[in-house]
Design a protein around this motif. Sequence first.
Motif: not given
Length: 334
Positions: A23-36
Amino acid sequence: MRALVTGAAGLIGHHVVRQLCERGDDVRALVLARDDLRNLRGLDVEVRIGDVTDRDSVARAMREVEVVFHLAAIYALWTPDRGARMRRVNVEGTRIVLDEARRAGVRRVVHTSSIARFGGQGPGRRATESSPFALGVTKSAYAISKRDAHEVALDAARDQDVVIVAPCGPIGPGDVGPTPTGRLLVECLRLPVIAVTPTVTNFVDVRDVARGHLLAAERGARSESYLLGHRDLSLAQLAGMALEVTGRRAPIVEIPWRAARIAGRAMSALADRVTHRAPPITTEAIAIAELGLAADASRAVRELGLPQTPIERALSDALKWFDREGYLAARLAA
């Protein structure tokens, strides 16, 4: 709108990210260093490495964010540390995320609770948003941690705009783990005999769950909870539907509760004392299954406009994804 999604690499989290991007939002994703991160490939998203138990990394991720979708959690019915890290992530991590969102001036937080907070009302009874916590008797560290995190979110809603969603059993593509439901679906395509307990759970297309998060951000009432679900099914019914979708034939056997309890105790003891690895079933899992996770999601349908995609479509898309990603021994028909 700039949105932060914690737990962005997970089954529900990556679908929330995908729909925000669409839908065009500006998205920031917080993930762990080991995440797939395979589910985030090709998406126009800013990936931040961090941990919800690390206040500094959370504070940095909150900068210039308008809405936070807090999905990061550990979902497990057995851990080698008896749930200690799970509690740090699920409860204290929620406290940190909400604290930092308030300090950063975030407009709204959508907190992801769980059917575990409301389910377990007993055979033949459906959970609603007014149901009391019932899974304490199972001694499930996961259920208790999600109950406590839910209470943290409710308490925070006194001072900031927090709305709570509680997903039921999500089914669909991108189940990297896979979840317990995902493992059952894989077994439907791999094992000669499918063994299940005679329990009932509410299942829902994971993409509808993600949509429910976005709708809660737009239309949800502050401090209110919304069960995100669709259809109550026994595990035998779900397995049968999976076989029908794929055209495979295999016997489905419902295990009597007494036998299930014995197996759960034996496998839990083996994991605790010998293997130190998560067993196929646990004492807590059987106790939860006996109470059931049936639910009434009509409030979310009525007040949020939660979609109700047929489970057959979710099953088909999930199984095709498992096949494409190499989880199955043989390829499925297109």
